[in-house]
Design an enzyme around this catalytic site. Structure first.
Site, PDB file in Angstrom:
ATOM      1  N   SER A 110       0.835  -1.199   0.000  1.00 37.74           N
ATOM      2  CA  SER A 110       0.000   0.000   0.000  1.00 37.74           C
ATOM      3  C   SER A 110       0.874   1.254   0.000  1.00 37.74           C
ATOM      4  CB  SER A 110      -0.892   0.003   1.244  1.00 37.74           C
ATOM      5  OG  SER A 110      -1.716   1.148   1.254  1.00 37.74           O
ATOM      6  N   GLY A 111       0.611   2.156  -0.949  1.00 36.02           N
ATOM      7  CA  GLY A 111       1.371   3.399  -1.050  1.00 36.02           C
ATOM      8  C   GLY A 111       2.562   3.324  -1.976  1.00 36.02           C
ATOM      9  N   THR A 115      -1.940   2.660  -8.151  1.00 38.25           N
ATOM     10  CA  THR A 115      -3.081   3.337  -8.780  1.00 38.25           C
ATOM     11  C   THR A 115      -2.616   4.364  -9.803  1.00 38.25           C
ATOM     12  OG1 THR A 115      -4.427   3.022  -6.789  1.00 38.25           O
ATOM     13  CG2 THR A 115      -5.122   4.751  -8.307  1.00 38.25           C
ATOM     14  N   ASN A 160      -0.923   5.587   3.115  1.00 38.63           N
ATOM     15  CA  ASN A 160      -1.142   6.071   1.750  1.00 38.63           C
ATOM     16  C   ASN A 160      -2.294   7.073   1.745  1.00 38.63           C
ATOM     17  OD1 ASN A 160      -1.473   6.408  -0.977  1.00 38.63           O
ATOM     18  ND2 ASN A 160      -1.905   4.268  -1.436  1.00 38.63           N
ATOM     19  N   SER A 163      -5.285   5.551  -0.883  1.00 39.04           N
ATOM     20  CA  SER A 163      -5.212   4.096  -0.898  1.00 39.04           C
ATOM     21  C   SER A 163      -6.478   3.499  -1.506  1.00 39.04           C
ATOM     22  CB  SER A 163      -5.039   3.577   0.530  1.00 39.04           C
ATOM     23  OG  SER A 163      -5.027   2.171   0.553  1.00 39.04           O
ATOM     24  N   SER A 164      -6.301   2.564  -2.457  1.00 37.76           N
ATOM     25  CA  SER A 164      -7.456   1.855  -3.030  1.00 37.76           C
ATOM     26  C   SER A 164      -7.996   0.912  -1.968  1.00 37.76           C
ATOM     27  CB  SER A 164      -7.029   1.050  -4.258  1.00 37.76           C
ATOM     28  OG  SER A 164      -6.532   1.885  -5.262  1.00 37.76           O
ATOM     29  N   GLY A 389      -2.768  -3.031  -2.082  1.00 39.13           N
ATOM     30  CA  GLY A 389      -1.448  -3.609  -1.829  1.00 39.13           C
ATOM     31  C   GLY A 389      -1.405  -4.367  -0.521  1.00 39.13           C
ATOM     32  N   GLU A 391      -0.815  -5.209   3.153  1.00 43.33           N
ATOM     33  CA  GLU A 391      -0.982  -4.255   4.270  1.00 43.33           C
ATOM     34  C   GLU A 391      -0.581  -4.878   5.602  1.00 43.33           C
ATOM     35  OE1 GLU A 391      -4.556  -1.311   2.754  1.00 43.33           O
ATOM     36  OE2 GLU A 391      -5.013  -2.808   4.266  1.00 43.33           O
TER      37      GLU A 391
END
Length: 1097
Positions: A110-111, A115, A160, A163-164, A389, A391
């Site tokens: 994540s981050g 995306t 993030n 973050s998605s 991502g 986590e």
């Protein structure tokens, strides 16, 4: 930074290695050091063969413009620095070439920038693919769906800012011509628990803050909107703003105006969607108190607004939040009873309704996008996987468990296709190979998703949920005990007092067991569905389409079984495509540019398996292809394989590889496939194949363009003569010449093209004489394009590494809007003045009529006014102010003189031009010459650039009725430089040749073939030609029987019937022609040549 960074392959500052296959040492430290070196120099992309490594720069980089799109379009990977555009272009071209679906798998924690990478991929495809209005509409939806789904599906987390919180697989579907004409989005596991609670320093989904900040005053009043801290669903984390994010601006661009409109969501549904968002916020402010073991709404006033926004009765809303219908079976009969809920159960019911509303609204948006871009039949597709991502938070719950499971599955695909399958294929094909060890994470995937022997964590979780009747901690405790019994001895599983630990490929993660069962059960009670179906809002009713009268059979579907099915479906979809990989790396936790945390990056390099990836790549082969497919693709390279190879396929492949002289250590032949070691060897094959096609395509294009250009230029010639009609005398030898446009051969002049943009069209280009304040003539190259007039000169470089060299410089660029008028004399000279507010330009060009015609058209297109042309034999022009000297005015006077050549005599501030009488001012081009231009010679004109510094010229037949004339061009300067252009020839000389000459011309063509044709083709074509008449002895050198001429400049013939000569060669002049192309004889050979390259003696 801009001064040291140039995003061009010939100017790139070397920083580490572009492709880590080239590293001298292969270990994690060397990989990390290389990535760091490149990251600090703003190189965020690096290759491992075809895999792209992307490091999040945490700032906007300068190399994602249209210029880079042009640079990477159609280019081979090794031609430019590593870039996401190179991977995308390769994916798009592979789809078109092989006719196979493609996908790009973007992975990382994540981050790490997944995306953003997905956005660049979709943006690039949108730019390089063609199409009309329908295709443009699909492109708009593809690009605008991103911000819309980000608003509803992304949120700020501690790791993030964007973050998605859902997974997305976006398939862009293409027609067979490569235009995007459809698409499909599959979404996975929206983190709906975020709707009702967030951790410290996190936010709810972006759309809530966008609505509060961006709504109009009228909308705020209608929706009852307050500040974010007023709402319980937003104020738990204490975070409302995100650095670098403008919620108000994003709302206008995504929710209300553009995106929903383009996708086709009707206005009524748009406003009701916003009502649901606001209704959820107000619903969250309804709190409950315990009264006699029953839950009761603390403040009934807070019921009114959510009930109004959701279109339901206020009392019914209160009833459904605090009680529930339960079916009781007794003696074969079913009886419904109302059960009053306690405070905890009422709070859970409120949150369940909020999550259900939000999830179904999100699914509706995805479905609306799919309906807008769906197509009935799928041809080709490129899929982009942008999924949450890996986590690890301080507290990891059920959502993190599901997210990390999906990431395990993606890692498994990467291992299967890049490490395991590749090595297995070498063994099957009998290729010499030393196995490379790697960690296969299938063991972790089985730990989570196995059904039996032993059952995986998800199976145990579903069993516990099936026997769970009420909310409470008891079920979670029971789950922990059963997990210990089922998988407690597994090497990748550990128990601890309040949860369990899984040893993921990316590291150990501790999961808090609290809430696992409740979130997995994911049940929405029928009471709440009935309540929403009673809404007066049509849109809200449509989100709850269940038929509650049908009897339910079997277990309800759990969240874990859904995500397991979705993950396996996704894997199956990806395995059917040709995969491409982007491995994203997060360099720090501070989200700051140029901040590099060594240990964090090294950890990611280890768990992503980059070292093993490099080792397999170095030892393996970059490219493999089945024999039949290889022959099919490269058959065109040799005559033996085109159109059909008749022998064994393996021999055909070997023949092709040898035909391009590929080194034997660069390939191996397996049992059914050919393996090529380095990408460069493959690019060699592709380049030679493209060159073959390019040669054939150019031949076809040249013939067609010549035909179109001939028609166009004949029309232009007539239109141009109208500009000067009744105003200016015409030159005898130029009135009937064809227009060419580019007299400088700009295709072979990159030093001139550098001042134009890459695809800027050239209307006219010629070398002209420019006169300064002292009437001194200076050579300038003048180029006319739709953007203006470029005047280019030569200057000596005064400093730097190129000091002393002569370089082209842009002397002046004239905008069409700044040109006031153009002045010319009434006589047959070639002078004209461009008038501008600052100062004027006195120029001389042999092709002034053509230039003025094109300038007039462009001027009118840009300014919507006609260009003013002034005709007088006394012209004035302003000169440029230099230093302390004033600008002033100069005068040019034209008078009758002798001959067709203009003679100039400067005196003070006046220049006198003398020239003989030309054709009458009422002269028009003759149709006869144009019609004769369709003679047989035209079919053999070459379309390439002039090797003598001149133009690409279109030549035709000289008008036979005209008397021989002097050349139309001014007397050449004695500076050793040939004239800027050979005069255009107006037709063939076929009518003036005898049969023997014709035969000689044909034989010359066969002996000196056109560039690009292979020797085998030449021999074949020669073999089919009738043999020339036998010659018993060489013909004697003919004696001069007429005038002769001496060459002033070297001329290299551009066609088979042209004469080549060196400086000072003396030869016979057989015929002069008004077109400027004369006929001569040198060393027994006759041919055409430009008259302005010689002088008569």
């Amino acid at each position: 930074m801009a001064s040291k960074y140039h995003w061009q392959s010939q100017n790139v500052k070397q920083s580490g290695v572009d492709d880590m296959v080239l590293l001298s040492k292969i270990n994690e430290d060397a990989i990390v050091e290389n990535l760091k070196k490149r990251y600090m120099d703003d190189y965020i992309f690096t290759y491992i063969g075809s895999v792209l490594i992307s490091v999040n720069p945490f700032k906007q980089m300068p190399y994602f413009t249209d210029r880079e799109i042009e640079l990477y379009q159609g280019a081979a990977q090794y031609e430019n620095p590593p870039h996401i555009y190179a991977l995308t272009d390769n994916m798009y071209r592979n789809m078109m070439i092989d006719g196979e679906n493609q996908c790009v798998i973007i992975s990382g924690e994540s981050g790490a920038g997944k995306t953003v990478a997905a956005k660049y991929i979709m943006g690039y495809i949108s730019k390089v693919s063609g199409g009309g209005d329908k295709v443009q509409h699909v492109k708009d939806i593809i690009l605008l769906s991103n911000p819309l789904l980000e608003a509803f599906g992304n949120a700020k987390t501690v790791r993030n800012n964007n973050s998605s919180r859902f997974g997305k697989y976006f398939e862009i579907q293409f027609s067979r011509g490569g235009e995007p004409d459809g698409g499909k989005i599959s979404n996975f596991l929206l983190e709906k628990s975020r709707v009702v609670s967030q951790n410290e320093n996190e936010r709810n989904f972006h759309v809530y803050y966008q609505l509060i900040e961006g709504a109009s005053d009228h909308q705020k009043e209608a929706l009852g909107l307050m500040t974010p801290d007023y709402y319980y669903y937003l104020n738990q984390s204490g975070t409302y703003k995100v650095d670098g994010t403008n919620d108000s601006k994003d709302f206008q661009e995504t929710c209300t105006m553009e995106a929903m409109q383009v996708i086709g969501i009707q206005d009524g549904y748009q406003s009701q969607a916003l009502q649901i968002i606001a209704g959820i916020l107000h619903l969250g402010n309804i709190s409950f108190v315990e009264e006699g073991n029953y839950g009761k709404v603390e403040s009934t006033d807070l019921l009114a607004f959510p009930a109004y926004l959701l279109g339901v009765d206020q009392n019914r809303l209160q009833e459904k939040l605090t009680s529930r219908k339960m079916d009781s079976k007794w003696g074969g009969k079913t009886e419904s009873i109302d059960v009053t809920l306690n405070q905890e159960q009422a709070t859970y019911t409120r949150d369940a309704l909020a999550k259900a509303l939000y999830t179904r609204l999100f699914d509706y948006l995805v479905e609306a996008i799919n309906k807008a871009i769906q197509k009935p039949n799928e041809e080709y597709s490129c899929g982009v996987l942008d999924i949450y991502g890996f986590e690890i938070f301080q507290r990891n719950g059920f959502e993190q468990f599901c997210i990390n499971f999906v990431n395990e599955k993606l890692q498994q695909i990467f291992i299967e296709l890049t490490l395991k399958a590749e090595q297995e294929e070498y063994v099957q094909e009998g290729i010499k190979w030393t196995p490379i060890e790697y960690f296969n994470n299938k063991i972790v995937c089985d730990l989570i998703e196995n059904k039996l022997n032993p059952p995986g964590i998800m199976s145990v979780l579903d069993d516990v949920c099936a026997t769970m009747h009420a909310k409470g901690e008891g079920a979670d405790g029971n789950l922990l005990q059963k997990l210990q019994a089922a998988v407690g001895t597994h090497e990748h599983f550990n128990n601890y007092n309040s949860g369990f630990i899984i040893h993921h490929y990316a590291g150990k993660v501790s999961y808090d067991i609290s809430g696992f069962c409740e979130r997995n059960r994911d049940v929405l009670f029928t009471d709440l569905i009935e309540l929403m179906q009673s809404s007066t809002q049509e849109f809200i009713c449509s989100l709850f389409p269940e038929n509650l009268n049908t009897e339910k059979k079997g277990r309800p579907t759990t969240a874990s079984s859904k995500i397991k099915k979705q993950a396996n479906d996704l894997v199956n979809t990806l395995m059917k495509c040709t995969p491409h990989y982007i491995r994203c790396i997060k360099p720090n936790e501070t989200k700051r540019a140029k901040d590099w945390e060594e240990s964090r990056v090294k950890h990611q390099v280890e768990y992503l398996g980059l070292r093993e990836n490099i080792r397999v790549r170095r030892a393996g082969f970059a490219f493999r292809r089945a024999f039949n497919k290889f022959i099919q693709r490269y058959a065109i390279l040799t005559m033996e394989t085109w159109p059909q190879w008749s022998g064994p396929e393996q021999q055909g492949v070997l023949h092709l590889l040898r035909s391009v002289n590929m080194d034997t250590d660069q390939y191996q032949l397996g049992r059914t496939k050919v393996f090529v070691k380095n990408p460069e060897s493959l690019f060699l094959l592709e380049e030679m194949r493209e060159r073959k096609f390019d040669t054939f395509a150019r031949t076809i294009q040249k013939a067609w363009r010549k035909y179109i250009a001939r028609k166009k230029y004949e029309q232009m010639r007539e239109e141009a003569s109208d500009i000067l009609y009744n105003s200016k005398e015409r030159r005898r030898n130029s009135i009937n010449r064809n227009f060419v446009g580019d007299y400088l051969g700009l295709e072979q002049r990159p030093e001139l093209r550098q001042f134009l943009t890459k695809r800027e069209r050239v209307d006219f280009a010629d070398s002209v004489n420019k006169y300064d304040r002292r009437f001194k003539s200076i050579k300038r190259d003048m180029i006319l394009t739709p953007k203006g007039i470029y005047v280019i000169g030569l200057e000596k470089v005064k400093k730097g590494p190129e000091k002393g060299q002569i370089k082209e410089v842009l002397k002046r660029k004239l905008e069409f809007s700044s040109i006031r008028s153009v002045s010319l004399s009434t006589r047959q000279d070639d002078f004209f003045i461009l008038h501008e507010p600052q100062y004027d330009s006195l120029l001389e060009s042999n092709f002034k009529t053509e230039f003025l015609s094109l300038l007039s058209k462009r001027y009118e297109e840009v300014t919507r006014n006609k260009l003013t042309l002034c005709f007088s034999d006394r012209l004035e022009f302003k000169v440029k102010k230099e230093g302390w000297w004033g600008g002033g005015v100069r005068v040019v006077v034209f008078q009758r003189g002798e001959g067709d050549m203009a003679q100039s005599k400067p005196g003070g501030k006046t220049l006198v031009i003398s020239v003989g009488d030309g054709l009458p001012k009422t002269s028009k081009p003759t149709r006869k010459s144009a019609q004769q231009g369709h003679g047989g010679r035209r079919s053999q004109n070459k379309g390439r650039g002039h090797q003598n510094g001149g133009a690409q010229v279109s030549r035709g037949r000289p008008a036979p009725a005209q008397q021989p004339q002097q050349p139309t061009h001014s007397t050449p300067h004695t500076g050793g430089r040939p004239p800027s252009a050979a005069p255009p020839r107006l037709g063939s000389q076929t009518a003036r040749r005898g049969p023997a000459q014709t035969q000689q011309r044909n034989q010359d063509f066969l002996n000196v073939p056109e560039q690009g044709m292979s020797g085998m083709q030449r021999k074949k074509s020669i073999g089919h030609r009738p043999p020339p008449a036998p010659v018993t002895r060489p013909r004697p050198q003919p004696r001069p029987q007429g005038p002769q001429c001496r060459a002033l400049y070297q001329y290299v013939g551009q066609d088979t019937d042209e004469l080549s000569f060196d400086v000072n060669d003396v030869f016979d002049l057989l015929m002069e022609d008004g077109s400027g192309w004369w006929r001569g004889r040198l060393r027994g050979r006759e041919g055409l040549f430009p008259g302005n390259y010689v002088e008569k003696i």
